[in-house]
Write a protein that holds these residues in place. Structure first.
Motif, mmCIF file in Angstrom:
data_model
loop_
_atom_site.group_PDB
_atom_site.id
_atom_site.type_symbol
_atom_site.label_atom_id
_atom_site.label_comp_id
_atom_site.label_asym_id
_atom_site.label_seq_id
_atom_site.Cartn_x
_atom_site.Cartn_y
_atom_site.Cartn_z
ATOM 1 N N ALA A 14 0.842 -1.196 0.000
ATOM 2 C CA ALA A 14 0.000 0.000 0.000
ATOM 3 C C ALA A 14 0.878 1.247 0.000
ATOM 4 O O ALA A 14 1.907 1.292 0.670
ATOM 5 C CB ALA A 14 -0.911 -0.005 1.222
ATOM 6 N N HIS A 39 -10.292 2.152 -1.233
ATOM 7 C CA HIS A 39 -9.613 0.879 -1.030
ATOM 8 C C HIS A 39 -9.372 0.589 0.449
ATOM 9 O O HIS A 39 -9.168 -0.560 0.825
ATOM 10 C CB HIS A 39 -8.256 0.869 -1.752
ATOM 11 N N SER A 41 -6.729 1.321 2.037
ATOM 12 C CA SER A 41 -5.381 0.796 2.212
ATOM 13 C C SER A 41 -4.285 1.856 2.281
ATOM 14 O O SER A 41 -3.172 1.537 2.700
ATOM 15 C CB SER A 41 -5.060 -0.189 1.084
ATOM 16 N N ARG A 43 -1.783 4.314 3.592
ATOM 17 C CA ARG A 43 -1.264 4.469 4.945
ATOM 18 C C ARG A 43 -0.663 5.859 5.097
ATOM 19 O O ARG A 43 -0.407 6.548 4.111
ATOM 20 C CB ARG A 43 -0.226 3.382 5.226
ATOM 21 N N ARG A 144 -3.489 2.111 10.182
ATOM 22 C CA ARG A 144 -3.058 2.683 8.918
ATOM 23 C C ARG A 144 -1.999 3.764 9.112
ATOM 24 O O ARG A 144 -1.483 4.314 8.135
ATOM 25 C CB ARG A 144 -4.260 3.229 8.160
#
Length: 147
Positions: A14, A39, A41, A43, A144
């Motif tokens: 990611a 998504h 995802s 970070r 995240r």
């Protein structure tokens, strides 16, 4: 039609967005991206943290950068970074949907876009304030955040 260059989200690492952890507008932008992320995802890591320090070690031209940094393939052989408006355009591409419209700004030469970005960056603390420390993310999204 899917973007032929888009990474396979199931296998690609990611991307990471580095941001100024004490900047009020930067933290607001991160919260907005968290809500819009299709998504789930992308970070995040503050520029003041250890993860950012490692990225800067791999890309010395980032030393002293006062900008968001979009890191693709973090830690991988193909790690790439984008700063300022190029990073913002990468975020728009990542978010997809109506955010793709912002990618039209790519027709403006990067030096002009970045001059506008720098002008805003110089006044962002006065307009949007600062935090004494990086705000702690909510438990739902804490995983995240890398630092």
């Amino acid at each position: 039609m899917p973007d032929a260059k888009a990474p396979d989200l199931k296998t690609a690492p990611a991307p990471v967005l580095l941001y100024d952890g004490i900047c009020g507008v930067c933290n607001g932008a991160v919260q907005t991206i968290l809500r819009l992320d299709p998504h789930g995802s992308l970070r995040f890591a503050p520029l003041q943290g250890d993860f950012a320090e490692g990225v800067i070690d791999h890309h010395p031209f980032l030393a002293g950068v006062d900008s968001i940094v979009f890191v693709e393939d973090p830690g991988g052989a193909g790690e790439q970074v984008a700063i300022k408006t190029d990073a913002a355009l990468r975020v728009a591409k990542y978010l997809g949907g109506p955010w793709h419209a912002f990618r039209a700004a790519a027709v403006i030469p990067a030096p002009l876009r970045d001059r506008l970005y720098d002008g805003f960056a110089r006044v962002r603390y006065r307009i949007f304030g600062t935090h004494d420390t990086c705000p702690i993310p909510s438990p739902e999204v804490r995983a995240r955040f890398l630092d």
